[in-house]
Design a protein around this motif. Structure first.
Motif, short mmCIF file in Angstrom:
data_model
loop_
_atom_site.label_atom_id
_atom_site.label_comp_id
_atom_site.label_asym_id
_atom_site.label_seq_id
_atom_site.Cartn_x
_atom_site.Cartn_y
_atom_site.Cartn_z
N HIS A 566 48.41 40.04 51.13
CA HIS A 566 47.77 40.72 52.25
C HIS A 566 48.46 40.53 53.57
CE1 HIS A 566 44.53 41.55 49.55
NE2 HIS A 566 44.47 40.27 49.24
N CYS A 567 49.53 39.80 53.60
CA CYS A 567 50.18 39.64 54.90
C CYS A 567 51.68 39.57 54.71
CB CYS A 567 49.69 38.40 55.64
SG CYS A 567 49.97 36.87 54.76
N GLY A 568 52.41 39.85 55.75
CA GLY A 568 53.84 39.70 55.71
C GLY A 568 54.56 40.98 55.32
N PRO A 569 55.86 40.99 55.51
CA PRO A 569 56.62 42.22 55.24
C PRO A 569 56.82 42.50 53.76
CG PRO A 569 58.06 40.49 56.05
CD PRO A 569 56.68 39.96 56.14
N PHE A 570 56.58 41.55 52.89
CA PHE A 570 56.86 41.82 51.48
C PHE A 570 55.59 41.92 50.65
CE2 PHE A 570 61.12 41.56 52.42
CZ PHE A 570 61.45 40.39 53.05
N ARG A 571 54.49 42.26 51.30
CA ARG A 571 53.23 42.29 50.56
C ARG A 571 53.28 43.37 49.49
NH1 ARG A 571 49.83 44.09 55.84
NH2 ARG A 571 51.57 43.17 56.93
N GLY A 572 52.72 43.03 48.36
CA GLY A 572 52.63 44.01 47.29
C GLY A 572 53.80 43.97 46.33
N LEU A 573 54.89 43.34 46.69
CA LEU A 573 56.02 43.30 45.78
C LEU A 573 55.88 42.13 44.84
CD1 LEU A 573 58.87 43.86 48.33
CD2 LEU A 573 57.98 45.52 46.73
N ASN A 574 56.65 42.21 43.74
CA ASN A 574 56.61 41.10 42.78
C ASN A 574 57.37 39.90 43.29
OD1 ASN A 574 54.99 41.54 40.67
ND2 ASN A 574 56.50 42.73 39.49
N ASN A 575 58.55 40.15 43.78
CA ASN A 575 59.23 39.09 44.51
C ASN A 575 60.04 39.74 45.61
OD1 ASN A 575 61.45 40.16 43.24
ND2 ASN A 575 61.58 38.54 41.72
N THR A 576 60.48 38.91 46.54
CA THR A 576 61.15 39.43 47.73
C THR A 576 62.41 40.18 47.37
OG1 THR A 576 60.39 37.41 48.74
CG2 THR A 576 61.84 38.77 50.02
N PHE A 577 63.08 39.73 46.35
CA PHE A 577 64.39 40.28 46.04
C PHE A 577 64.30 41.72 45.57
CE2 PHE A 577 68.40 38.60 46.48
CZ PHE A 577 69.27 39.18 45.58
N SER A 578 63.09 42.12 45.09
CA SER A 578 62.99 43.48 44.58
C SER A 578 63.11 44.50 45.70
CB SER A 578 61.67 43.66 43.84
OG SER A 578 60.62 43.23 44.66
N VAL A 579 63.12 44.04 46.95
CA VAL A 579 63.35 44.96 48.06
C VAL A 579 64.68 45.68 47.88
CG1 VAL A 579 64.01 44.94 50.48
CG2 VAL A 579 61.92 43.86 49.78
N THR A 580 65.68 44.91 47.44
CA THR A 580 67.00 45.53 47.26
C THR A 580 66.94 46.56 46.14
OG1 THR A 580 67.53 43.61 45.94
CG2 THR A 580 68.50 43.74 48.11
N GLY A 581 66.19 46.26 45.09
CA GLY A 581 66.07 47.24 44.01
C GLY A 581 65.51 48.56 44.51
#
Lengths: 662, 187
Positions: A566-581
């Motif tokens: 519920h907080c932060g820029p990576f909410r809802g993702l499985n892990n932070t690294f999947s941002v690159t995916g």
């Protein structure tokens, strides 16, 4: 590697190159110079050498030329003369072909050089604390100055981090509509400065306040990508800077310190030319005299230890290492149990909020207390043990201190990575707050440590127990303290992007505090230690256990832990690294940037690539290692050759003298 | 960069910047320091290269050199006439060779010249004895002095001629990583 340069130097030694003799106009030039009057011979020799030098210079590029001219060991007028000749040669030799092109390129290089000089001037006027460093170096020498240089360097790291984080992460958030607002029932109380919770929790200080939206405006600004890439690029840049400075420091300073050449070294290399204070100079002279007397008398009794004494010595070593490791591990374990206890208490007992927040300060307090008190025990053990050389003593002490801090930090990180994400919904800011508290309490203890360590020791040493004398500035302990402080900041950047601000203030105040404490309370170091080698060790320490540890913690968090929902820029993702995916998927949609996708899939994601790279690097290391072994043997052979040549020379001189007599 | 100064011409400043390790600002401040030593002797305007030399007695009063045991030898080595009277060019050259950015080879050559008291291009036993006396205020007994110097020559002399040639000295320096940071005068 230093071995290569040593081989080259031995080679020039064995071959007696003209380069060394050229600028000494050595009298052993042989019969040619003996025939002509000496002044004329030298002049002719000099002229021809000059022609050769100018021919060499003309063939080089301008920067190389300047570097060579600066390094000429002749007077300034001759350098200027060589420079004018070289410039004249260069311009005359190119008058035929492409004259306008050459003129243009020459003018461009001249402009670039002038620009480089003006940049250097500007950067010099911006240099921080230049006068203070000169004063400290003049009074205390290079080893103490290393501490302040390292402090300034780390401060620059933090300033860069602050600029990058503030510019790329915080400002876009602040100018958008999603800037965090404080809920109305939370007001600023003084306690936030210490605990970092409460009011600060709702500001841009921590991870939790950042949004995961993409801002549509002039440009589409994706906060997720911005956060991820800013932090990772900063860490990678830090790592590269550390690697390069460590490598260059190794190359320059870690040359083989031959312990056999102790006397010659003390006589010719150990005097620190930058000391300008009269008392310090007198003290150094005294110390040198004492050291020389010691080394002279050491030769008198270098007795072998009996077996029982050796056994006793090993027993002492074993005992103190066991104790130190036990202490370090014990501290780590106690911190772990303390954290758990604090958690239990928080769950069961319902204290007023103020007290609950103040209790969070307990763990940082205990950590800093341990970091301050336990090293004193280590120094005590060190006094009982007797190492064969002073260097081994310092290394042993450093290793124990590093072990203590690493074990405490390791336990804390383990607790944060494993227990905190399960217990809190918004767990990253909690970790950020914990780090904030550690940083602040560490700062308070550093100030207290300066008070006790230096001020009190000075008072005790001068008034109460004059036998102890004025204390010396303990460089190793202080350097380790700032390395530890910087590690906390590096771990904390991911969880609290504006933590570098606190760190900047901390280091800034610490600089002035230590400087005042140094000048008032301490005396210059008694032993003219090997400052350059210690500097290399410190950079190495900064990099290997501490930076790599911090980087691995952040990498583990980004890779394996689930960001809070519920907080932060990576909410809802499985892990932070999947941002690159996700980003790569977006990039894939545009056909013009397919190459990025290709690189990502075949280079970064493929295991074969890393396997091949590792294999190639291992092969290269093995080749270099064999090269070093070969060069070592060559050095031994060349040294024997030098000794033989010296013997030959004296034998021939004797024979010549005998012939002359008869 | 817009600073109006009338001490040097632009060509002179460029020559200084190309031949030493100093920037423009440092050269101007060095000129200020040089002038401080003898304000009546050193003119403010150096555009026509006046041939002024400041005597050694004044140069060794500089705070950077005052307490250095080797100040006389340093000033003599860098002065053109070998007696210690330095022109401004010698002055700049001296601090350039002793500054942080000077390479190891250059510093080694000048260190050798400084320690070579009798200027015979060898560091012989007498040179070492004079060095030792300067470093210990002459408080060691003569036997101790001889012992230390003998030990030093024995350790560093590779070609067994009982004195240190430049190559021996260079070899010893290459094993001393502190030399670069020690042989450094901050101006």
């Amino acid at each position: 590697f230093s071995k290569g340069s040593e081989t080259n130097q031995i080679r020039t030694l064995a071959q007696d190159t003209e380069r060394d003799k050229r600028f000494f106009s050595n009298s052993s030039f042989g019969t040619y110079n003996a025939l002509l009057p000496t002044g004329l011979a030298q002049k002719i020799h000099r002229l021809t050498e000059e022609q050769i030098l100018i021919k060499e210079l003309v063939a080089l590029s301008t920067t190389e030329q300047i570097r060579k001219i600066r390094a000429l060991p002749v007077s300034f007028e001759e350098k200027k003369h060589v420079r004018t000749q070289a410039m004249a040669f260069k311009s005359s030799g190119q008058s035929h072909h492409f004259s306008s092109l050459r003129d243009f390129s020459q003018n461009m290089s001249l402009l670039i050089r002038r620009f480089g000089y003006s940049i250097k001037s500007v950067s010099q006027s911006l240099q921080l604390w230049r006068g203070i460093m000169k004063e400290i170096g003049g009074k205390f020498g290079s080893s103490v100055l290393n501490y302040f240089v390292l402090l300034k360097w780390l401060l620059l790291f933090n300033i860069f981090s602050f600029l990058v984080n503030f510019g790329f992460i915080t400002i876009p958030l602040l100018v958008s509509d999603l800037s965090p607002n404080v809920s109305p029932n939370v007001s600023f109380r003084g306690l936030e400065l210490l605990t970092g919770a409460g009011y600060f929790n709702y500001t841009v200080m921590y991870y939790g306040s950042y949004s995961n939206e993409t801002f549509r405006g002039l440009v589409d600004y994706d906060m997720q990508l911005a956060y991820f890439f800013t932090i990772s690029v900063y860490m990678v840049l830090c790592g590269l800077v550390l690697i390069f400075s460590m490598a260059s420091s190794f190359k320059k300073n870690y040359a083989l310190a031959d312990s056999a050449s102790n006397s010659a070294w003390q006589l010719l290399c150990s005097w620190d030319f930058s000391i300008t204070n009269e008392k310090a100079v007198n003290q150094r002279k005294n110390n040198l005299r004492i050291q020389l007397k010691e080394s002279l008398s050491e030769k008198a009794h270098r007795e072998r230890q009996t077996t029982s004494e050796q056994l006793k010595q090993y027993g002492i070593y074993f005992g103190s290492w066991l104790l130190s490791t036990g202490l370090a591990v014990g501290c780590g374990a106690s911190i772990f149990y303390l954290c758990q206890y604090e958690n239990e208490v928080r769950k069961t007992i319902n204290y007023p909020k103020f007290r609950q927040e103040a209790e969070t300060l307990l763990v940082p307090f205990v950590v800093s207390l341990m970091n301050m008190v336990i090293p004193l025990f280590f120094s005590l053990f060190n006094k009982f043990e007797q190492y064969s050389s002073q260097r081994k003593q310092i290394y042993a002490l450093l290793f124990r201190n590093v072990l203590l801090r690493i074990s405490i930090l390791g336990v804390l990180c383990y607790y944060w990575m494993n227990t905190v994400p399960q217990k809190f919904t918004c767990w990253e800011p909690v970790v950020g707050q914990a780090l904030y508290r550690l940083v602040i309490v560490d700062f308070i203890f550093l100030m207290l440590g300066s008070l006790f360590g230096e001020f009190l020791s000075n008072v005790i040493g001068t008034k109460i127990q004059p036998r102890l004398g004025v204390p010396e500035f303990d460089v190793a302990r202080n350097v380790l303290e700032i390395i530890y402080a910087q590690t906390l900041a590096w771990i904390g950047i991911y969880f609290s992007p504006l933590l570098p601000v606190i760190q900047i203030l901390k280091f800034f105040i610490l600089f002035y505090l230590k400087k005042v404490s140094l000048t008032h309370n301490c005396q210059p170091p008694r032993r003219s230690g090997r400052a350059a080698q210690m500097k290399t060790i410190f950079i190495f320490l900064l990099f290997i256990p501490f930076f790599v540890g911090a980087l691995s913690i952040v990498a583990y968090t980004a890779w394996s832990l689930t960001p809070s929902e519920h907080c932060g820029p990576f909410r809802g993702l499985n892990n932070t690294f999947s941002v690159t995916g996700e980003w790569i998927d977006d990039v894939n949609k545009l056909s013009s940037t397919q190459w990025v996708v290709w690189i990502y899939q075949n280079v970064i994601k493929s295991e074969i690539f890393y396997f091949l790279i590792t294999l190639i690097i291992l092969v290269l290391i093995y080749i270099f290692w064999q090269l070093i072994q070969g060069r070592k043997e060559l050095i031994v052979l060349l040294r024997k050759q030098i000794v033989n040549e010296g013997n030959d020379k004296s034998f021939l001189l004797e024979k010549l003298q005998n012939l002359q007599k008869s | 960069m817009g600073n109006k100064q009338t001490t040097f011409t632009e060509e002179q400043l460029e020559a200084y910047q190309d031949c030493t390790y100093f920037t423009r600002k440092e050269i101007l401040s060095l000129h200020g320091r040089y002038r401080e030593l003898a304000p009546h002797l050193v003119p403010l305007d150096y555009t026509n290269n006046p041939d002024i030399k400041v005597p050694m007695a004044l140069i060794v009063t500089m705070p950077e050199l005052k307490e250095n045991p080797f100040r006389d030898r340093i000033v003599e080595t860098f002065s053109e006439d070998g007696q210690g009277n330095m022109s401004f060019n010698d002055f700049v050259d001296m601090f350039s060779a002793l500054c942080e950015m000077a390479p190891r080879e250059l510093k080694t050559i000048y260190a050798f010249k400084i320690y070579d008291f009798n200027r015979d291009n060898f560091i012989c036993k007498e040179d070492l004895q004079k060095t030792l006396n300067k470093l210990t205020k002459g408080e060691l007994t003569p036997e101790e002095v001889t012992l230390v110097c003998d030990k030093a020559i024995e350790e560093a002399d590779l070609d067994a001629d009982n004195k240190l040639s430049f190559s021996d000295f260079e070899n010893m320096i290459s094993k001393a990583p502190d030399f670069l940071s020690n042989f450094h005068v901050r101006i």
